[in-house]
Design an enzyme around this catalytic site. Structure first.
Site, short mmCIF file in Angstrom:
data_model
loop_
_atom_site.label_atom_id
_atom_site.label_comp_id
_atom_site.label_asym_id
_atom_site.label_seq_id
_atom_site.Cartn_x
_atom_site.Cartn_y
_atom_site.Cartn_z
N GLU A 176 0.83 -1.21 0.00
CA GLU A 176 0.00 0.00 0.00
C GLU A 176 0.86 1.26 0.00
OE1 GLU A 176 -3.07 -0.20 3.01
OE2 GLU A 176 -4.02 -1.93 2.06
N GLU A 308 -5.01 -8.61 -0.64
CA GLU A 308 -5.85 -8.34 0.53
C GLU A 308 -7.28 -8.20 0.06
OE1 GLU A 308 -4.66 -5.30 3.34
OE2 GLU A 308 -2.51 -5.72 3.02
#
Length: 505
Positions: A176, A308
């Site tokens: 991220e 994810e």
């Protein structure tokens, strides 16, 4: 009330192989996932092997889990791997500022993780620190894990008790990067990912799949920037192969109001349908990312990884807000069914996916309470679906299906996918109606078939869940079917997931 749906499956029309790594898992140093989850320590009264909790190992081995991602997540970009090797009593404690601001004693580190992978019989997906680490630090970690000679890092590994190198097939280049991994722009991260990937070497017989940290949900510009960077790199001299082999994206499901804003149970009918409609958006997101990737990489050399995914609800009352412990209901299981159907349909490009997370965090497989262990509804979807791993897609189409209105659109109330391997086939069906049963008729074409086993997963309510010490409210049970004249018929109860295993002739 009972509704009706009609579908067709061409048993002789196969497509791409469904990569088993789509059924991957994720274990972050977050809440009780590692400590009190996988790791209880060698002195624990809970049965363990070298500190690793054995009832969890047994439960996960039954799923044939193909890979496990570690140590994060956001934690990965604050983790310095040398803090977690050597004698445990000498390892420095650090502050886990991402999750609960608690002290991390580093008792579970590289050797313990690889030991866990060995016990599970699964491949390691190690996520390196690109955010607060250095290129040298990441390169040294790869060498420590995978090199077999007298190099400095191989020598350090031997000093720490492991003579032989490990196989580490998957390597994450940060996490991220648009947020907790550094708040970078896409262009800056693309340059960094290319640089880090260059120095993450293949040592000996270990070949890395280097995974660049990709988009937040549907950010196609992030994907475009990464694809342009890796396929149009002027001056790159690494040969014909891309410097990284996959890019990721993350997608969390909620009811439309945002993550961590509503309860896992006790939801309204409107919230139920809104959640399943939001989960269905995974199909649109994948199509968007695939279209961008195809424009730069029409041969499909670079994989798309959803490392994810899952539901994200309010934490359970009385628990640490930073530990992300939530209940797991039938609704969560249906979200999983929807996701897997989408992953199967896009098997040409989707090379891996990782549920967030495996134990005690978010949409977990297993919840622990002291020495007790609970298998969640989502666990059962993984178990019932495991026959899709490394199977070939089958042409499967829902032709007629009822729908429910959700906001300005309609939600089809049946999702389906199918695959074949070893002279058998597996059909997965996710029925989303909150109250109505569904009579399903599936025309099986191209080959003869007989039903080997049919099972259904549901509960007495869409927010039913399993609790420690109680008989499970949500567990697979036999499902009645008929197969005559090539037509498979079955009745699905409300809010249910089903699999039908066929023998083919």
């Amino acid at each position: 009330m009972t509704s009706y749906a009609r579908a067709v499956i061409d048993l002789d029309v196969t497509g791409h192989r469904i990569n088993r790594h789509i059924y991957g898992h994720f274990a972050e140093h977050l809440g009780r996932c590692i400590y009190d989850g996988f790791w209880v320590g060698e002195d624990s009264p809970i049965p363990n092997e070298r500190g690793i909790r054995l009832d969890i190992v047994e439960a996960l081995r039954a799923l044939d889990i193909p890979n496990l991602r570690w140590p994060g997540g956001c934690f990965a970009d604050t983790y310095h791997w040398k803090d977690g090797v050597g004698p445990r009593e000498s390892r420095p404690a650090i502050a886990n500022t991402n999750w609960g601001d608690v002290l991390e004693n580093n008792h579970f580190g590289t050797h313990e993780f690889m030991d866990l992978c060995d016990l599970l019989g699964t491949d390691a997906y190690v996520n390196g620190n690109l955010g607060s680490g250095t290129v040298q630090e990441m390169a040294d970690w790869v060498e420590y894990l995978t090199r077999d000679d007298d190099s400095p890092m191989a020598r350090l590994r031997r000093e720490n008790g492991r003579a032989e190198p490990w196989k580490v097939p998957f390597w994450g280049l940060g996490n991220e990067a648009w947020g907790c991994g550094g708040n970078m722009s896409a262009g800056h991260y693309a340059d960094e990912a290319r640089r880090y990937a260059t120095f993450c070497r293949d040592h000996g017989g270990n070949t890395l799949t280097r995974i660049a940290a990709g988009a937040n949900e549907g950010d196609l510009e992030w994907t475009r920037t990464l694809m342009k960077s890796v396929t149009e790199c002027a001056g790159c001299t690494m040969g014909a192969e891309p410097v990284y082999q996959a890019i990721s994206f993350h997608f969390y499901t909620h009811s439309g109001t945002g993550i961590n804003t509503e309860d896992a149970a006790g939801f309204t009918t409107e919230q139920y349908y809104a959640t399943l409609a939001y989960a269905s958006e995974i199909e649109r997101l994948i199509r968007g990312h695939v279209a961008v990737m195809d424009s730069y990489d029409p041969d499909g050399r670079i994989g798309l990884v959803c490392d994810e995914w899952g539901t994200w609800w309010n934490v359970e009352e009385g628990t640490n807000p930073g530990f992300l412990f939530q209940q797991n209901t039938v609704r969560d299981a249906l979200v999983a069914g929807i996701h897997f159907d989408a992953f199967h349909r896009h098997a040409r490009r989707i090379s891996m996916a990782n549920i967030a997370q495996t134990v005690n965090v978010l949409q977990a497989m297993v919840l622990t309470d002291g020495d007790k262990l609970v298998l969640t509804p989502t666990y059962h979807v993984f178990e019932m679906n495991k026959g899709h791993q490394d199977a070939a897609q089958l042409s499967a189409h829902v032709l007629e299906v009822p729908a429910a209105p959700v906001a300005s659109t309609e939600l089809a109330l049946l999702s389906m996918s199918a695959s074949t391997k070893d002279e058998g086939a597996l059909i997965s069906l996710t029925h989303l109606a909150v109250d109505d049963s569904l009579d399903v008729s599936i025309d099986l074409r191209g080959r003869g078939a007989s039903v080997r086993r049919a099972r259904v997963l549901t509960g007495d309510a869409p927010d039913a869940f399993n609790a420690p010490g109680d008989n499970p409210r949500v567990a697979p049970r036999p499902l009645d079917t008929t197969l005559e004249g090539g037509v498979l018929r079955l009745r699905m109860p409300p809010h249910s997931f089903a699999t039908i295993e066929l023998d083919l002739s």
